[in-house]
Design an enzyme around this catalytic site. Structure first.
Site, PDB file in Angstrom:
ATOM      1  N   ARG A  83      50.680  38.788  36.755  1.00  0.00           N
ATOM      2  CA  ARG A  83      50.868  39.950  35.888  1.00  0.00           C
ATOM      3  C   ARG A  83      52.261  40.013  35.261  1.00  0.00           C
ATOM      4  NH1 ARG A  83      47.487  41.037  40.008  1.00  0.00           N
ATOM      5  NH2 ARG A  83      45.578  42.201  39.516  1.00  0.00           N
ATOM      6  N   HIS A 108      47.049  37.049  33.747  1.00  0.00           N
ATOM      7  CA  HIS A 108      46.494  35.698  33.618  1.00  0.00           C
ATOM      8  C   HIS A 108      46.341  35.221  32.174  1.00  0.00           C
ATOM      9  CE1 HIS A 108      46.150  35.489  37.832  1.00  0.00           C
ATOM     10  NE2 HIS A 108      44.936  35.977  37.995  1.00  0.00           N
ATOM     11  N   HIS A 182      42.789  28.794  39.735  1.00  0.00           N
ATOM     12  CA  HIS A 182      42.258  30.016  40.357  1.00  0.00           C
ATOM     13  C   HIS A 182      40.959  29.763  41.119  1.00  0.00           C
ATOM     14  CE1 HIS A 182      41.648  34.299  40.933  1.00  0.00           C
ATOM     15  NE2 HIS A 182      42.752  34.581  40.231  1.00  0.00           N
ATOM     16  N   ASP A 252      46.739  40.511  48.209  1.00  0.00           N
ATOM     17  CA  ASP A 252      46.763  40.108  46.800  1.00  0.00           C
ATOM     18  C   ASP A 252      48.229  40.114  46.380  1.00  0.00           C
ATOM     19  OD1 ASP A 252      46.081  39.336  44.266  1.00  0.00           O
ATOM     20  OD2 ASP A 252      45.147  41.233  43.686  1.00  0.00           O
ATOM     21  N   GLU A 316      47.090  30.479  44.886  1.00  0.00           N
ATOM     22  CA  GLU A 316      47.507  30.137  43.530  1.00  0.00           C
ATOM     23  C   GLU A 316      49.006  29.828  43.492  1.00  0.00           C
ATOM     24  OE1 GLU A 316      46.009  33.466  40.957  1.00  0.00           O
ATOM     25  OE2 GLU A 316      45.167  34.055  42.905  1.00  0.00           O
TER      26      GLU A 316
END
Length: 351
Positions: A83, A108, A182, A252, A316
């Site tokens: 982000r 993304h 991803h 996350d 990631e």
């Protein structure tokens, strides 16, 4: 079995562009399928401790579902993974405004990021490996980014059950670049991922607000549910009373990797105790985003399975989220005359 790469039709995009599916297989039966739509890994078959193969990644059987609103299953991500706050940042004295596609933020690469583009594909064969080279030209102004950016990504599978992803990019104007992959992993091939054992080589992570934007602190993992310096099951602390777990709806977050100086280093190890499958992830990046599939809800189905809550996780490699707004962090700005290069290696084994 023989080392091989094959090509087959994979359907057409909503714009009518025909895309292809490339199957890379090694002598051990390890197989990865990649489409030139979004550079997406659609399948990844690896053996368990008894030699049984299973598909350990989320995806679909044709290109059509990928053209819809899906959570980046297996996709190449760019120009910027993760982000950027409010889709804006300052660059060389001017304000750059990006596509806002995640509430009030940019995520993304935007709604039409690299995951929604058709790449030029070239199969490559060597003595002990097979590879797929993907090339895409991101035009000046695409999703708000400045400069024409030429990107090359090479997926390579060898006979040691290693899948490498090498990224290269060049630009004619200064622009942020932060590319990643991803894939959603489930080393059991079914069920949830809460019993997977995960180790991350990081003493710090980046706490986030309720909209998943970093607060600016590089916080210690010690004494928190984010301490994976010794292997822990994903589910052991995921429901702990912790404001950061609440903000991410689980894990996350970006982990700040230890001692990363641009060399290819081991960042994380993931193991499924039931099958014995092990994934070791090596990267040159300073950070690693671990996402525990918190927004999967069973509404998506593909390859004969339903993608339920926390049935897949993402690891990631990346620079830290919102880095263009944090000059104190490693820079993501690529300038004319420079070459962006990074690499991820996924090493699979079982025991």
């Amino acid at each position: 079995m023989e080392l091989r790469i094959t090509e087959a039709p994979f359907g057409a995009t909503t714009d009518g562009v025909e895309v292809q599916l490339y199957t890379l297989a090694n002598r051990n039966g390890t197989t990865v399928k990649i489409t030139n739509y979004g550079g997406i890994i659609t399948e990844l078959h690896v053996a368990d401790r008894d030699g049984r193969l299973a598909d350990v990644t989320h995806g679909f059987d044709s290109v059509a579902p990928y053209c819809g609103d899906v959570p980046y299953f297996g996709a190449l991500i760019g120009r910027y993974g993760n982000r950027i706050k409010h889709g804006r940042f300052e660059l060389d004295g001017r304000t750059v405004l990006l596509d806002v596609n995640d509430g009030e933020n940019h995520l993304h690469g935007g709604a039409l990021g690299f995951h929604k583009q058709v790449w030029d594909a070239t199969p490559l064969v060597a003595q002990d490996s097979v590879a797929l080279k993907l090339v895409y030209l991101s035009r000046d102004g695409e999703q708000g980014y400045p400069g024409n950016l030429r990107v090359e990504v090479v997926y390579e599978l060898n006979n040691a059950n290693e899948l490498s992803v090498r990224y290269k990019a060049e630009t004619d104007q200064a622009t942020p670049v932060n590319l990643t992959q991803h894939a959603y992993f489930n080393l059991a091939g079914q069920g949830d991922i809460l019993g997977h054992e995960l180790a991350i080589h990081a003493d710090r992570y980046t706490p986030i607000d309720g909209k998943s934007i970093p607060l600016g602190e590089l916080a210690p993992v010690a004494g928190t549910p984010f301490d994976f310096r010794a292997a822990q099951t994903v589910g052991s602390r995921i429901n702990a009373q912790d404001v950061q777990l609440a903000n991410g709806k689980g894990y996350d977050h970006n982990w700040v990797l230890n001692g990363q100086d641009g060399e290819l280093e081991l960042a994380a190890t993931l193991r499924d105790p039931q099958s014995g499958r092990v994934l070791e992830l090596y990267t040159r990046e300073p950070g690693l985003q671990f996402y525990s599939g918190n927004f999967l809800d069973g509404s998506l189905k593909g390859k004969g399975r339903s993608y339920e809550y926390r049935t897949g996780l993402c690891l990631e490699p990346q620079h830290h989220p919102d880095s263009p707004n944090h000059p104190e962090w490693p820079s993501t700005i690529l300038r004319p005359g420079e070459t962006y290069f990074t690499e991820t290696l996924y090493r699979f084994s079982a025991g």
